[in-house]
Design an enzyme around this catalytic site. Structure first.
Site, PDB file in Angstrom:
ATOM      1  N   LYS A   1      -2.232  -9.304   8.000  1.00  0.00           N
ATOM      2  CA  LYS A   1      -3.508  -8.388   8.008  1.00  0.00           C
ATOM      3  C   LYS A   1      -4.280  -8.579   6.674  1.00  0.00           C
ATOM      4  O   LYS A   1      -3.601  -8.443   5.809  1.00  0.00           O
ATOM      5  CB  LYS A   1      -3.622  -6.967   8.620  1.00  0.00           C
TER       6      LYS A   1
ATOM      7  N   LYS B   1       8.280   0.887  -3.144  1.00  0.00           N
ATOM      8  CA  LYS B   1       7.569   1.057  -4.564  1.00  0.00           C
ATOM      9  C   LYS B   1       8.264   1.578  -5.680  1.00  0.00           C
ATOM     10  O   LYS B   1       8.472   1.037  -6.819  1.00  0.00           O
ATOM     11  CB  LYS B   1       6.393   2.054  -4.092  1.00  0.00           C
TER      12      LYS B   1
ATOM     13  N   LYS C   1      -7.050  -4.297   1.388  1.00  0.00           N
ATOM     14  CA  LYS C   1      -7.522  -4.221   0.143  1.00  0.00           C
ATOM     15  C   LYS C   1      -6.633  -4.191  -0.843  1.00  0.00           C
ATOM     16  O   LYS C   1      -6.844  -4.425  -2.095  1.00  0.00           O
ATOM     17  CB  LYS C   1      -8.538  -2.906   0.104  1.00  0.00           C
TER      18      LYS C   1
END
Length: 333
Positions: free
Chosen positions: A196, A114, A199
Protein backbone atom coordinates in the site's frame (compact mmCIF):
# COMPACT_ATOMS: atom_id res chain seq x y z
CA UNK A 1 -23.62 14.72 18.29
CA UNK A 2 -24.13 12.93 21.59
CA UNK A 3 -26.21 10.20 19.98
CA UNK A 4 -23.54 9.39 17.41
CA UNK A 5 -20.86 6.79 17.97
CA UNK A 6 -17.36 8.14 18.47
CA UNK A 7 -14.67 7.36 15.90
CA UNK A 8 -11.05 8.34 16.54
CA UNK A 9 -8.08 8.47 14.21
CA UNK A 10 -4.62 9.96 14.54
CA UNK A 11 -1.58 10.38 12.33
CA UNK A 12 2.03 10.71 13.49
CA UNK A 13 3.73 13.81 12.10
CA UNK A 14 6.18 12.03 9.83
CA UNK A 15 6.19 12.36 6.06
CA UNK A 16 3.24 14.04 4.32
CA UNK A 17 -0.28 12.85 3.58
CA UNK A 18 -0.44 11.08 0.24
CA UNK A 19 -2.57 10.64 -2.84
CA UNK A 20 -3.81 7.47 -1.13
CA UNK A 21 -4.99 9.57 1.82
CA UNK A 22 -6.70 11.96 -0.60
CA UNK A 23 -8.61 9.13 -2.25
CA UNK A 24 -9.45 7.66 1.16
CA UNK A 25 -10.66 11.07 2.32
CA UNK A 26 -12.92 11.44 -0.72
CA UNK A 27 -14.41 8.02 -0.12
CA UNK A 28 -14.68 8.04 3.67
CA UNK A 29 -14.26 11.32 5.54
CA UNK A 30 -17.26 13.14 4.16
CA UNK A 31 -19.49 10.19 4.96
CA UNK A 32 -17.95 9.54 8.37
CA UNK A 33 -18.43 13.11 9.57
CA UNK A 34 -22.17 12.74 8.96
CA UNK A 35 -22.48 9.34 10.64
CA UNK A 36 -20.02 9.61 13.55
CA UNK A 37 -18.75 12.00 16.18
CA UNK A 38 -15.30 12.15 14.58
CA UNK A 39 -12.07 12.95 16.44
CA UNK A 40 -8.91 13.43 14.35
CA UNK A 41 -5.64 14.27 16.04
CA UNK A 42 -2.06 15.14 15.16
CA UNK A 43 0.09 12.64 17.07
CA UNK A 44 3.06 14.83 17.96
CA UNK A 45 3.81 13.06 21.27
CA UNK A 46 4.23 9.78 19.40
CA UNK A 47 6.75 11.48 17.13
CA UNK A 48 9.10 12.01 20.10
CA UNK A 49 9.99 8.30 20.18
CA UNK A 50 12.40 9.24 17.39
CA UNK A 51 14.85 12.15 17.71
CA UNK A 52 13.27 15.29 16.24
CA UNK A 53 14.56 18.70 15.32
CA UNK A 54 12.36 21.02 17.47
CA UNK A 55 11.82 23.66 14.77
CA UNK A 56 11.06 21.04 12.12
CA UNK A 57 8.63 19.21 14.45
CA UNK A 58 6.75 22.40 15.23
CA UNK A 59 6.47 23.25 11.53
CA UNK A 60 5.39 19.70 10.73
CA UNK A 61 2.53 19.97 13.24
CA UNK A 62 1.24 23.10 11.54
CA UNK A 63 1.68 21.42 8.16
CA UNK A 64 -0.26 18.30 9.14
CA UNK A 65 -3.08 20.31 10.66
CA UNK A 66 -3.30 22.37 7.47
CA UNK A 67 -3.20 19.21 5.33
CA UNK A 68 -6.15 17.75 7.26
CA UNK A 69 -8.17 20.89 6.60
CA UNK A 70 -7.07 21.12 2.96
CA UNK A 71 -8.23 17.56 2.39
CA UNK A 72 -11.71 18.55 3.45
CA UNK A 73 -12.02 17.86 7.17
CA UNK A 74 -14.54 20.38 8.48
CA UNK A 75 -13.53 21.72 11.94
CA UNK A 76 -17.21 22.46 12.62
CA UNK A 77 -18.30 18.86 12.00
CA UNK A 78 -15.18 17.15 13.37
CA UNK A 79 -12.99 17.56 16.44
CA UNK A 80 -9.50 18.19 15.05
CA UNK A 81 -6.72 18.74 17.56
CA UNK A 82 -3.05 18.35 18.43
CA UNK A 83 -2.33 15.49 20.84
CA UNK A 84 0.07 17.41 23.10
CA UNK A 85 -2.51 20.17 23.62
CA UNK A 86 -4.54 17.72 25.73
CA UNK A 87 -2.47 16.94 28.85
CA UNK A 88 -4.86 14.12 29.73
CA UNK A 89 -3.22 11.91 27.07
CA UNK A 90 0.02 11.73 29.04
CA UNK A 91 -1.73 11.37 32.41
CA UNK A 92 -3.92 8.44 31.35
CA UNK A 93 -0.95 6.88 29.55
CA UNK A 94 0.98 6.75 32.85
CA UNK A 95 -1.91 5.08 34.66
CA UNK A 96 -2.25 2.52 31.87
CA UNK A 97 1.51 1.96 31.84
CA UNK A 98 1.28 0.96 35.49
CA UNK A 99 -1.31 -1.67 34.50
CA UNK A 100 0.57 -3.03 31.49
CA UNK A 101 2.62 -6.23 31.98
CA UNK A 102 6.14 -6.03 30.56
CA UNK A 103 5.51 -9.28 28.71
CA UNK A 104 2.72 -7.72 26.68
CA UNK A 105 4.97 -4.89 25.53
CA UNK A 106 7.82 -7.31 24.80
CA UNK A 107 5.57 -9.09 22.33
CA UNK A 108 4.87 -5.99 20.23
CA UNK A 109 6.23 -6.76 16.77
CA UNK A 110 6.57 -3.06 15.86
CA UNK A 111 8.89 -2.54 18.85
CA UNK A 112 10.98 -5.54 17.85
CA UNK A 113 11.22 -4.27 14.29
CA UNK A 114 12.07 -0.66 15.15
CA UNK A 115 14.46 -1.52 17.98
CA UNK A 116 16.38 -3.89 15.68
CA UNK A 117 17.12 -0.92 13.41
CA UNK A 118 18.42 1.49 16.05
CA UNK A 119 21.08 1.46 18.75
CA UNK A 120 19.38 4.13 20.85
CA UNK A 121 16.25 2.41 22.15
CA UNK A 122 14.27 4.71 24.45
CA UNK A 123 11.56 3.82 26.96
CA UNK A 124 9.02 5.82 24.95
CA UNK A 125 9.43 3.49 21.99
CA UNK A 126 8.80 0.55 24.32
CA UNK A 127 5.69 2.06 25.97
CA UNK A 128 4.34 3.63 22.76
CA UNK A 129 1.35 1.21 22.71
CA UNK A 130 0.11 2.41 26.11
CA UNK A 131 0.06 6.01 24.87
CA UNK A 132 -1.85 4.81 21.81
CA UNK A 133 -4.33 3.06 24.13
CA UNK A 134 -4.66 6.29 26.09
CA UNK A 135 -5.47 8.18 22.89
CA UNK A 136 -8.32 5.77 22.19
CA UNK A 137 -9.73 5.25 25.67
CA UNK A 138 -9.58 8.90 26.68
CA UNK A 139 -12.36 9.75 24.21
CA UNK A 140 -14.41 6.63 24.92
CA UNK A 141 -14.06 5.76 21.23
CA UNK A 142 -16.53 3.21 19.92
CA UNK A 143 -14.55 2.45 16.79
CA UNK A 144 -10.99 3.05 15.58
CA UNK A 145 -9.76 2.70 11.98
CA UNK A 146 -6.79 0.36 12.25
CA UNK A 147 -4.26 -0.66 9.61
CA UNK A 148 -2.70 -4.10 9.61
CA UNK A 149 0.45 -2.75 11.30
CA UNK A 150 -1.59 -1.44 14.26
CA UNK A 151 -3.84 -4.44 14.93
CA UNK A 152 -1.59 -5.76 17.69
CA UNK A 153 -1.65 -2.35 19.41
CA UNK A 154 -5.44 -2.37 19.21
CA UNK A 155 -5.51 -5.81 20.84
CA UNK A 156 -3.35 -4.48 23.70
CA UNK A 157 -5.72 -1.53 24.11
CA UNK A 158 -8.64 -3.93 24.51
CA UNK A 159 -6.58 -6.01 26.97
CA UNK A 160 -5.93 -2.89 29.03
CA UNK A 161 -9.66 -2.27 29.37
CA UNK A 162 -9.96 -5.80 30.81
CA UNK A 163 -6.97 -5.25 33.15
CA UNK A 164 -8.50 -1.98 34.34
CA UNK A 165 -11.90 -3.57 34.93
CA UNK A 166 -10.39 -6.53 36.79
CA UNK A 167 -8.68 -4.18 39.22
CA UNK A 168 -11.16 -1.29 39.51
CA UNK A 169 -14.50 -2.46 38.16
CA UNK A 170 -16.49 -1.98 34.98
CA UNK A 171 -18.16 1.04 33.44
CA UNK A 172 -15.25 3.49 33.36
CA UNK A 173 -13.47 2.74 30.06
CA UNK A 174 -15.31 1.78 26.89
CA UNK A 175 -14.18 -1.31 24.97
CA UNK A 176 -13.29 -0.07 21.46
CA UNK A 177 -13.81 -1.97 18.23
CA UNK A 178 -11.67 -1.88 15.11
CA UNK A 179 -13.34 0.03 12.27
CA UNK A 180 -13.31 -1.69 8.91
CA UNK A 181 -14.55 0.70 6.25
CA UNK A 182 -16.26 -0.42 3.09
CA UNK A 183 -13.74 -1.64 0.57
CA UNK A 184 -12.81 1.23 -1.71
CA UNK A 185 -10.01 2.03 -4.08
CA UNK A 186 -6.73 0.75 -2.66
CA UNK A 187 -3.80 2.87 -3.82
CA UNK A 188 -0.54 0.96 -3.99
CA UNK A 189 3.10 2.11 -3.92
CA UNK A 190 4.27 3.40 -7.28
CA UNK A 191 7.56 1.49 -7.33
CA UNK A 192 6.34 -1.57 -5.45
CA UNK A 193 2.65 -2.21 -6.24
CA UNK A 194 2.61 -5.22 -3.92
CA UNK A 195 2.28 -2.89 -0.91
CA UNK A 196 0.00 0.00 0.00
CA UNK A 197 1.08 3.59 -0.65
CA UNK A 198 2.36 4.99 2.66
CA UNK A 199 3.58 8.39 3.82
CA UNK A 200 6.24 6.69 5.94
CA UNK A 201 7.76 4.76 3.03
CA UNK A 202 11.55 5.07 2.95
CA UNK A 203 11.44 5.36 -0.85
CA UNK A 204 9.99 8.78 -1.73
CA UNK A 205 9.28 7.56 -5.28
CA UNK A 206 6.68 5.15 -3.89
CA UNK A 207 4.16 7.83 -2.98
CA UNK A 208 2.75 11.12 -4.20
CA UNK A 209 2.45 13.66 -1.42
CA UNK A 210 -0.59 15.93 -1.61
CA UNK A 211 1.79 18.90 -1.34
CA UNK A 212 4.36 17.70 -3.89
CA UNK A 213 5.13 20.22 -6.62
CA UNK A 214 3.53 19.57 -10.05
CA UNK A 215 6.96 18.80 -11.45
CA UNK A 216 7.65 16.21 -8.75
CA UNK A 217 4.20 14.62 -9.16
CA UNK A 218 4.69 14.25 -12.91
CA UNK A 219 8.14 12.73 -12.42
CA UNK A 220 6.86 10.18 -9.88
CA UNK A 221 3.87 9.10 -11.98
CA UNK A 222 5.93 8.83 -15.17
CA UNK A 223 8.53 6.67 -13.41
CA UNK A 224 5.93 4.38 -11.77
CA UNK A 225 6.67 0.68 -12.16
CA UNK A 226 4.86 -1.11 -14.97
CA UNK A 227 5.59 -4.27 -16.96
CA UNK A 228 7.27 -4.79 -20.34
CA UNK A 229 3.96 -5.24 -22.17
CA UNK A 230 2.43 -2.37 -24.16
CA UNK A 231 -1.27 -3.20 -24.09
CA UNK A 232 -3.29 -1.06 -21.65
CA UNK A 233 -5.63 -3.46 -19.87
CA UNK A 234 -6.65 -4.12 -16.28
CA UNK A 235 -4.89 -7.23 -14.95
CA UNK A 236 -4.03 -6.86 -11.22
CA UNK A 237 -2.39 -10.28 -11.00
CA UNK A 238 -0.05 -10.01 -13.97
CA UNK A 239 0.17 -6.23 -14.30
CA UNK A 240 -0.14 -4.84 -10.75
CA UNK A 241 1.69 -1.60 -11.51
CA UNK A 242 -0.52 -0.74 -14.48
CA UNK A 243 -3.63 -1.84 -12.55
CA UNK A 244 -2.70 0.59 -9.77
CA UNK A 245 -2.36 3.49 -12.22
CA UNK A 246 -5.69 2.61 -13.82
CA UNK A 247 -7.35 2.51 -10.38
CA UNK A 248 -6.04 5.98 -9.54
CA UNK A 249 -7.12 7.26 -12.95
CA UNK A 250 -10.61 5.78 -12.54
CA UNK A 251 -11.19 7.28 -9.09
CA UNK A 252 -9.93 10.75 -9.96
CA UNK A 253 -11.70 10.95 -13.33
CA UNK A 254 -14.88 9.26 -12.05
CA UNK A 255 -14.84 7.04 -15.12
CA UNK A 256 -14.81 3.25 -15.33
CA UNK A 257 -11.54 1.41 -15.89
CA UNK A 258 -13.09 -0.20 -18.95
CA UNK A 259 -13.74 3.23 -20.51
CA UNK A 260 -10.19 4.34 -19.79
CA UNK A 261 -8.68 1.21 -21.34
CA UNK A 262 -10.67 1.85 -24.53
CA UNK A 263 -9.18 5.36 -24.74
CA UNK A 264 -5.68 3.86 -24.85
CA UNK A 265 -6.22 1.13 -27.39
CA UNK A 266 -3.18 1.13 -29.67
CA UNK A 267 -1.32 3.56 -27.37
CA UNK A 268 1.69 3.04 -25.11
CA UNK A 269 1.87 3.09 -21.31
CA UNK A 270 3.70 6.39 -21.61
CA UNK A 271 0.61 8.11 -22.98
CA UNK A 272 -1.42 6.90 -19.99
CA UNK A 273 1.22 8.05 -17.51
CA UNK A 274 1.44 11.54 -19.01
CA UNK A 275 -2.33 11.98 -18.91
CA UNK A 276 -2.60 10.54 -15.39
CA UNK A 277 0.18 12.83 -14.14
CA UNK A 278 -1.71 15.86 -15.51
CA UNK A 279 -4.93 14.60 -13.90
CA UNK A 280 -3.27 14.18 -10.49
CA UNK A 281 -1.73 17.65 -10.71
CA UNK A 282 -5.09 19.23 -11.63
CA UNK A 283 -6.93 17.25 -8.93
CA UNK A 284 -4.54 18.27 -6.16
CA UNK A 285 -4.29 21.91 -7.26
CA UNK A 286 -7.25 23.19 -5.13
CA UNK A 287 -6.01 21.14 -2.16
CA UNK A 288 -2.55 22.68 -2.49
CA UNK A 289 -3.95 26.19 -2.89
CA UNK A 290 -6.00 25.83 0.29
CA UNK A 291 -3.00 24.34 2.09
CA UNK A 292 -0.74 27.23 1.04
CA UNK A 293 -3.32 29.80 2.18
CA UNK A 294 -3.62 28.10 5.57
CA UNK A 295 0.14 27.91 6.05
CA UNK A 296 0.45 31.65 5.38
CA UNK A 297 -1.68 32.40 8.44
CA UNK A 298 -0.28 30.56 11.47
CA UNK A 299 -2.39 32.67 13.85
CA UNK A 300 -5.55 31.34 12.18
CA UNK A 301 -4.24 27.78 12.39
CA UNK A 302 -3.42 28.22 16.08
CA UNK A 303 -6.93 29.55 16.70
CA UNK A 304 -8.40 26.46 15.03
CA UNK A 305 -6.05 24.24 17.03
CA UNK A 306 -7.24 25.85 20.26
CA UNK A 307 -10.88 25.52 19.25
CA UNK A 308 -10.33 21.83 18.51
CA UNK A 309 -8.47 21.34 21.77
CA UNK A 310 -11.29 22.89 23.77
CA UNK A 311 -13.80 20.50 22.18
CA UNK A 312 -11.54 17.49 22.73
CA UNK A 313 -10.68 18.51 26.30
CA UNK A 314 -14.32 18.32 27.43
CA UNK A 315 -14.51 14.61 26.65
CA UNK A 316 -10.95 13.87 27.76
CA UNK A 317 -11.33 15.62 31.12
CA UNK A 318 -14.56 13.77 31.85
CA UNK A 319 -12.85 10.40 31.27
CA UNK A 320 -9.75 11.28 33.29
CA UNK A 321 -11.88 12.51 36.21
CA UNK A 322 -13.63 9.13 36.36
CA UNK A 323 -10.31 7.29 36.12
CA UNK A 324 -8.76 9.40 38.89
CA UNK A 325 -11.71 8.88 41.20
CA UNK A 326 -11.76 5.15 40.47
CA UNK A 327 -8.04 4.62 41.03
CA UNK A 328 -7.92 6.64 44.26
CA UNK A 329 -6.23 9.73 42.88
CA UNK A 330 -7.59 13.16 43.77
CA UNK A 331 -8.78 14.88 40.61
CA UNK A 332 -8.10 18.60 40.30
CA UNK A 333 -9.62 20.24 37.24
Amino acid sequence: MADKKVILSGSTVTGDLTLGNYIGAMNNWRKLQEEYNCHYFIADLHALTVAQDPKALRERCFSFFAQYLALGLDPEKNTIFVQSHIHEHAELAWILTCLTPMGNLNRMTQFKDKSSRTKNINAGLFTYPTLMASDILLYQADVVPVGEDQRQHMELCRDLVVFFENRYGEGILKMPEAYIGKAGARVMALQDPSKKMSKSDDNEKNFVSIIDSPKKIQKKIKSAQTDSDTVVNYDPENKPGLANLLTIYSVLSERSIEEICKDYEGKMYGHLKVDLADLVVDTLKPVQEKYEDLMKNKDHLEALMEKGAQKARLRAADTLKKVYETTGLIYRR
